[in-house]
Scaffold this motif. Structure first.
Motif, PDB file in Angstrom:
ATOM      1  N   ARG A   1      11.979   0.916 -21.548  1.00  0.00           N
ATOM      2  CA  ARG A   1      11.895   1.679 -23.302  1.00  0.00           C
ATOM      3  C   ARG A   1      10.597   2.199 -23.249  1.00  0.00           C
ATOM      4  O   ARG A   1      10.268   3.372 -23.562  1.00  0.00           O
ATOM      5  N   GLY A   2       9.646   1.742 -23.019  1.00  0.00           N
ATOM      6  CA  GLY A   2       8.632   1.774 -22.905  1.00  0.00           C
ATOM      7  C   GLY A   2       7.930   2.607 -21.547  1.00  0.00           C
ATOM      8  O   GLY A   2       7.745   4.172 -22.273  1.00  0.00           O
ATOM      9  N   ARG A   3       8.266   2.697 -20.671  1.00  0.00           N
ATOM     10  CA  ARG A   3       7.831   3.588 -19.811  1.00  0.00           C
ATOM     11  C   ARG A   3       8.957   4.549 -19.785  1.00  0.00           C
ATOM     12  O   ARG A   3       7.962   6.109 -19.881  1.00  0.00           O
ATOM     13  N   LEU A   4      10.304   4.923 -20.314  1.00  0.00           N
ATOM     14  CA  LEU A   4      10.955   5.806 -20.772  1.00  0.00           C
ATOM     15  C   LEU A   4      10.439   6.979 -21.824  1.00  0.00           C
ATOM     16  O   LEU A   4      10.112   8.355 -22.078  1.00  0.00           O
ATOM     17  N   ALA A   5       9.677   6.342 -23.194  1.00  0.00           N
ATOM     18  CA  ALA A   5       9.420   7.009 -24.530  1.00  0.00           C
ATOM     19  C   ALA A   5       7.489   7.530 -24.118  1.00  0.00           C
ATOM     20  O   ALA A   5       7.239   8.484 -24.019  1.00  0.00           O
ATOM     21  N   GLU A   6       7.008   6.944 -23.175  1.00  0.00           N
ATOM     22  CA  GLU A   6       6.411   7.409 -22.241  1.00  0.00           C
ATOM     23  C   GLU A   6       5.779   8.996 -21.317  1.00  0.00           C
ATOM     24  O   GLU A   6       5.714   9.314 -21.700  1.00  0.00           O
ATOM     25  N   LEU A   7       7.259   8.981 -21.327  1.00  0.00           N
ATOM     26  CA  LEU A   7       7.898  10.304 -20.595  1.00  0.00           C
ATOM     27  C   LEU A   7       8.902  11.015 -21.600  1.00  0.00           C
ATOM     28  O   LEU A   7       9.508  12.217 -21.233  1.00  0.00           O
ATOM     29  N   GLY A   8       8.820  10.312 -22.869  1.00  0.00           N
ATOM     30  CA  GLY A   8       9.294  11.406 -23.492  1.00  0.00           C
ATOM     31  C   GLY A   8      10.549  11.519 -24.827  1.00  0.00           C
ATOM     32  O   GLY A   8      11.056  12.376 -25.021  1.00  0.00           O
ATOM     33  N   VAL A   9      11.139  10.264 -24.207  1.00  0.00           N
ATOM     34  CA  VAL A   9      12.493  10.003 -24.210  1.00  0.00           C
ATOM     35  C   VAL A   9      12.402   8.746 -25.028  1.00  0.00           C
ATOM     36  O   VAL A   9      11.719   7.268 -24.536  1.00  0.00           O
TER      37      VAL A   9
ATOM     38  N   ALA B   1      14.253   9.531 -16.360  1.00  0.00           N
ATOM     39  CA  ALA B   1      13.598  10.403 -17.620  1.00  0.00           C
ATOM     40  C   ALA B   1      13.941  11.795 -16.567  1.00  0.00           C
ATOM     41  O   ALA B   1      13.834  12.238 -17.575  1.00  0.00           O
ATOM     42  N   ARG B   2      12.973  11.684 -15.613  1.00  0.00           N
ATOM     43  CA  ARG B   2      12.819  13.461 -15.601  1.00  0.00           C
ATOM     44  C   ARG B   2      14.180  13.166 -15.265  1.00  0.00           C
ATOM     45  O   ARG B   2      14.473  14.720 -15.633  1.00  0.00           O
ATOM     46  N   ALA B   3      15.174  12.739 -14.899  1.00  0.00           N
ATOM     47  CA  ALA B   3      16.943  13.834 -15.257  1.00  0.00           C
ATOM     48  C   ALA B   3      16.898  14.476 -16.610  1.00  0.00           C
ATOM     49  O   ALA B   3      18.069  15.163 -16.729  1.00  0.00           O
ATOM     50  N   LEU B   4      17.083  12.626 -17.802  1.00  0.00           N
ATOM     51  CA  LEU B   4      17.235  13.198 -18.503  1.00  0.00           C
ATOM     52  C   LEU B   4      16.645  14.219 -19.079  1.00  0.00           C
ATOM     53  O   LEU B   4      17.162  14.718 -19.793  1.00  0.00           O
ATOM     54  N   ARG B   5      15.127  14.658 -18.752  1.00  0.00           N
ATOM     55  CA  ARG B   5      14.370  15.441 -20.071  1.00  0.00           C
ATOM     56  C   ARG B   5      14.614  16.507 -19.040  1.00  0.00           C
ATOM     57  O   ARG B   5      15.043  17.440 -20.242  1.00  0.00           O
ATOM     58  N   ALA B   6      15.216  16.983 -17.642  1.00  0.00           N
ATOM     59  CA  ALA B   6      16.040  18.481 -16.639  1.00  0.00           C
ATOM     60  C   ALA B   6      17.290  19.140 -18.112  1.00  0.00           C
ATOM     61  O   ALA B   6      17.381  19.881 -18.120  1.00  0.00           O
ATOM     62  N   ALA B   7      17.529  17.244 -18.489  1.00  0.00           N
ATOM     63  CA  ALA B   7      19.453  17.962 -18.813  1.00  0.00           C
ATOM     64  C   ALA B   7      19.105  18.186 -20.319  1.00  0.00           C
ATOM     65  O   ALA B   7      19.726  18.400 -21.521  1.00  0.00           O
TER      66      ALA B   7
ATOM     67  N   GLY C   1       1.109  -1.165   0.214  1.00  0.00           N
ATOM     68  CA  GLY C   1       0.308  -0.239  -0.049  1.00  0.00           C
ATOM     69  C   GLY C   1       1.287   1.685  -0.316  1.00  0.00           C
ATOM     70  O   GLY C   1       0.153   2.365   0.298  1.00  0.00           O
ATOM     71  N   VAL C   2       2.306   1.195   0.122  1.00  0.00           N
ATOM     72  CA  VAL C   2       3.072   2.630  -0.113  1.00  0.00           C
ATOM     73  C   VAL C   2       3.530   1.984  -1.725  1.00  0.00           C
ATOM     74  O   VAL C   2       3.462   1.635  -2.363  1.00  0.00           O
ATOM     75  N   PRO C   3       4.224   3.599  -1.946  1.00  0.00           N
ATOM     76  CA  PRO C   3       4.428   4.036  -3.014  1.00  0.00           C
ATOM     77  C   PRO C   3       5.939   2.377  -3.191  1.00  0.00           C
ATOM     78  O   PRO C   3       6.840   2.440  -2.904  1.00  0.00           O
ATOM     79  N   VAL C   4       5.970   2.606  -5.020  1.00  0.00           N
ATOM     80  CA  VAL C   4       7.107   2.591  -5.129  1.00  0.00           C
ATOM     81  C   VAL C   4       8.192   3.483  -6.220  1.00  0.00           C
ATOM     82  O   VAL C   4       7.160   3.641  -6.928  1.00  0.00           O
ATOM     83  N   VAL C   5       8.794   3.542  -6.028  1.00  0.00           N
ATOM     84  CA  VAL C   5      10.052   4.403  -5.814  1.00  0.00           C
ATOM     85  C   VAL C   5      10.372   4.020  -7.707  1.00  0.00           C
ATOM     86  O   VAL C   5      11.101   3.194  -7.768  1.00  0.00           O
ATOM     87  N   HIS C   6       9.771   4.307  -9.701  1.00  0.00           N
ATOM     88  CA  HIS C   6      10.409   3.407 -10.148  1.00  0.00           C
ATOM     89  C   HIS C   6      11.350   4.277 -11.318  1.00  0.00           C
ATOM     90  O   HIS C   6      11.147   5.583 -11.333  1.00  0.00           O
ATOM     91  N   VAL C   7      12.923   3.527 -10.695  1.00  0.00           N
ATOM     92  CA  VAL C   7      13.961   3.867 -11.706  1.00  0.00           C
ATOM     93  C   VAL C   7      14.049   4.758 -13.569  1.00  0.00           C
ATOM     94  O   VAL C   7      14.756   5.490 -13.081  1.00  0.00           O
TER      95      VAL C   7
ATOM     96  N   ASP D   1      22.722  11.299 -27.663  1.00  0.00           N
ATOM     97  CA  ASP D   1      22.455  12.994 -26.711  1.00  0.00           C
ATOM     98  C   ASP D   1      23.369  12.189 -25.757  1.00  0.00           C
ATOM     99  O   ASP D   1      22.624  13.387 -24.554  1.00  0.00           O
ATOM    100  N   GLY D   2      23.462  11.327 -24.848  1.00  0.00           N
ATOM    101  CA  GLY D   2      23.274  11.399 -23.973  1.00  0.00           C
ATOM    102  C   GLY D   2      23.339   9.012 -23.585  1.00  0.00           C
ATOM    103  O   GLY D   2      22.731   8.641 -24.594  1.00  0.00           O
ATOM    104  N   VAL D   3      24.068   8.687 -22.289  1.00  0.00           N
ATOM    105  CA  VAL D   3      23.934   7.372 -22.036  1.00  0.00           C
ATOM    106  C   VAL D   3      23.327   6.500 -20.903  1.00  0.00           C
ATOM    107  O   VAL D   3      23.983   7.498 -20.047  1.00  0.00           O
ATOM    108  N   ILE D   4      22.435   5.672 -20.633  1.00  0.00           N
ATOM    109  CA  ILE D   4      21.916   5.375 -19.061  1.00  0.00           C
ATOM    110  C   ILE D   4      23.037   4.818 -19.430  1.00  0.00           C
ATOM    111  O   ILE D   4      22.832   3.741 -19.592  1.00  0.00           O
ATOM    112  N   PHE D   5      22.919   4.280 -17.807  1.00  0.00           N
ATOM    113  CA  PHE D   5      23.741   3.258 -17.366  1.00  0.00           C
ATOM    114  C   PHE D   5      23.008   2.433 -16.164  1.00  0.00           C
ATOM    115  O   PHE D   5      22.523   2.685 -15.119  1.00  0.00           O
TER     116      PHE D   5
END
Length: 238
Positions: free
Chosen positions: A143-151, A117-123, A106-112, A198-202
């Motif tokens: 990758r699908g989740r990143l794409a939903e967030l514009g990456v 995606a937020r860090a990529l978009r901010a940059a 019942g608690v949140p899951v902090v999704h990597v 234009d960037g690389v995700i480890f």
């Protein structure tokens, strides 16, 4: 920034041991961030579940994700019962099972992937190369989740994916960091840069143990740090 502790520093639950090399990094980052924020003798409030990765890796290879989903769901419930107010899955690949984990508590899951995606978009990065296990690179859950967030993340060629997967499981998870393997990963990154990345995700938490940001020409997004920062933002109530 140091200062008084918040009235309620939320307790985090970490699903770890996948591998313990990366869990060590998570533990260091979470506590380092707490100390940076609060100063003095402060540290993060954590409960950690850690299992033997050998059987988990075997189940991954066999494609028995249902069994792994049940395992992590049970573990997440144990963390919640121990007082965790949010759950972190300490491995990019095991976020394939984030829906099972989220549905069990019942608690949140902090999704990597969300934090990344937020860090990529901010940059201003929109076309990064994703370096990860074969499961993460070839599946849609990341990758699908990143794409939903514009990456729109690209991945290496099939042969490169096979090589990288072997480096992760046969070397990095076992605490081996070979110069030849570093050269292989750097070459993948530079080829992607030449093709417009234009960037690389480890996107495997152990890759940063092998390759440093200064080793490559692209901006590096180290998911362990990014994920830990997102979790501590929750802990601090930001």
């Amino acid at each position: 920034m140091s200062g008084a502790a918040p009235r309620h520093l939320r307790k985090l639950g970490l699903l770890g041991g996948m591998s313990w090399e990366s869990t060590t990094l998570y533990y260091q980052w979470l506590n380092r961030l707490a100390r940076e924020r609060l100063g003095g003798q402060h540290s993060a409030r954590l409960v950690i579940w850690s299992d033997d990765f050998g059987p988990i890796a075997a189940a991954q290879a066999a494609g028995d994700w249902d069994a792994l989903g049940r395992l992590l769901a049970t573990a997440a419930r144990e963390l919640e019962a121990a007082g965790a107010e949010a759950i972190l899955i300490g491995a990019n690949t095991m976020h394939k099972l984030a829906p099972q984990v989220s549905g069990a508590v019942g608690v949140p899951v902090v999704h990597v992937a969300d934090a990344t995606a937020r860090a990529l978009r901010a940059a201003g990065v929109r076309r990064p190369l994703l370096l990860a296990t074969r499961f993460t690179m070839e599946g849609d859950f990341y990758r699908g989740r990143l794409a939903e967030l514009g990456v729109e993340a690209s991945i290496p060629s099939a042969d490169e994916r096979t090589a990288l997967h072997a480096i992760i499981y046969d070397e990095l998870i076992q605490g081996r960091f070979e110069a030849a393997s570093r050269a292989v990963v750097v070459a993948m990154t530079e080829r992607a840069a030449a093709e417009g990345a234009d960037g690389v995700i480890f996107g495997c938490t152990e890759i940063g143990l092998l390759v440093a940001p200064d080793d490559v020409s692209l901006p590096v997004f180290e998911t362990t740090e990014i994920h830990a920062r997102a979790a501590m933002a929750f802990a601090f109530g930001d």
